[in-house]
Design an enzyme around this catalytic site. Structure first.
Site, PDB file in Angstrom:
ATOM      1  N   GLY A 111      -6.384  12.151  -2.595  1.00 42.66           N
ATOM      2  CA  GLY A 111      -6.493  13.085  -1.456  1.00 42.66           C
ATOM      3  C   GLY A 111      -7.318  14.282  -1.801  1.00 42.66           C
ATOM      4  O   GLY A 111      -7.433  14.604  -2.899  1.00 42.66           O
ATOM      5  N   GLU A 163      -3.114   1.747  -7.336  1.00 41.23           N
ATOM      6  CA  GLU A 163      -3.358   3.112  -6.546  1.00 41.23           C
ATOM      7  C   GLU A 163      -2.866   4.379  -7.326  1.00 41.23           C
ATOM      8  O   GLU A 163      -1.539   4.395  -7.412  1.00 41.23           O
ATOM      9  CB  GLU A 163      -2.662   3.080  -5.370  1.00 41.23           C
ATOM     10  N   HIS A 183       0.972  -1.231   0.029  1.00 39.75           N
ATOM     11  CA  HIS A 183      -0.033   0.032   0.044  1.00 39.75           C
ATOM     12  C   HIS A 183       0.898   1.259   0.069  1.00 39.75           C
ATOM     13  O   HIS A 183       1.869   1.310   0.653  1.00 39.75           O
ATOM     14  CB  HIS A 183      -1.065   0.043   1.309  1.00 39.75           C
TER      15      HIS A 183
END
Length: 279
Positions: free
Chosen positions: A201, A195, A113
């Site tokens: 964000g 990702e 991650h």
């Protein structure tokens, strides 16, 4: 098969301490999430559901599963070495080993991650290691983690992704993460999560459908057709779009509410799944 992964990060901390847990007391948190979702998830036999929880909650979550529950549990990472008969019998203070989480009821683990990659890169940067050298080293460490997880009988969700400063060289960055990270592993027990770190964000522009399609095709070409899910956040507002991408095999959910009383809410999690699977 579609894959719906849930990364609950540290959503167990109360707002009084800077967290977002308004769901249940700490001791009940993992149990409540399983209890409030497993019956509804049984309506979707075409999908795999794995919940990656902080280690403190795995025992209560595992105890809450009914026989035949569709909920699988996973840890949020494993150490790159483990116990072995006739070898190390447990000298892993602070480290979460694959054998340990398997005995807690886990069937899977999350590796690579972006937050884990950032942590490892930060340590190497503190030691003065060049960023290019450090990135390669991190990929090798993650490869060792995947192998340790598989040796413990766990499946793996392996995350890859590029930062904003890496977008111009995304093929090299993602190619290295795949090539080094997957070297010598059983690919049949790994799912890739993409990702787009540059788009995650507040205030950032989410990756659009053509970009996600491009990356998913690249991953499948480089890996011989491995399953790939969208790890930038499967949400209600992008679920239909992601479901329309043939090369995407599922998604990774984290928060379910991003304004007001932000956090993870089981009913909203189930709504995301209904929207994505079209039911």
């Amino acid at each position: 098969m579609k894959h719906i992964f849930l990364n609950l990060k540290r959503f167990d901390i109360s707002p009084e301490h800077g967290g977002v847990n308004r769901l249940a007391p700490m001791k009940d948190w993992g149990r409540v999430i399983v209890e409030r979702t497993q019956d509804a998830l049984g309506a979707y036999p075409e999908a795999e559901f794995v919940m990656y929880m902080p280690e403190a909650h795995l025992l209560s979550a595992a105890a809450a599963r009914k026989p035949g529950s569709p909920v699988k549990l996973g840890s949020q990472g494993v150490y790159r070495a483990d116990t072995a008969k006739g070898g190390n019998f447990g000298a892993f203070t602070t480290n979460r080993t694959g054998n340990a989480v398997a005995e807690m009821g886990c069937e899977s683990t999350l590796i690579g991650h972006c937050e884990e990659r950032n942590d490892k890169m930060g340590i190497l940067a503190e030691a003065g290691v060049d960023a290019v050298v450090a990135a390669s080293a991190v990929n090798r460490i993650l490869n060792a983690e995947i192998k340790a997880a598989q040796a413990a009988g766990l499946t793996v969700l392996y995350c890859i992704g590029e930062k904003s400063e890496e977008q111009a060289m995304w093929q090299d960055v993602l190619g290295a993460q795949l090539g080094i990270g997957l070297e010598g592993v059983d690919r049949s027990r790994v799912v890739i999560a993409y990702e787009p770190i540059w788009s995650i964000g507040p205030g950032k522009t989410p990756a659009d459908k053509p970009y996600i399609e491009k990356i998913a095709r690249f991953v499948k070409e480089r890996t011989g057709g491995m399953d790939v899910v969208y790890g930038g956040g499967l949400k209600t507002d992008n679920a239909q779009m992601l479901a329309s991408i043939e090369e995407i095999d599922g998604g990774l959910i984290a928060l379910t509410r991003f304004s007001g009383e932000i956090g993870f809410y089981p009913e909203e999690y189930l709504e995301i799944i209904r929207t994505y699977l079209g039911k």
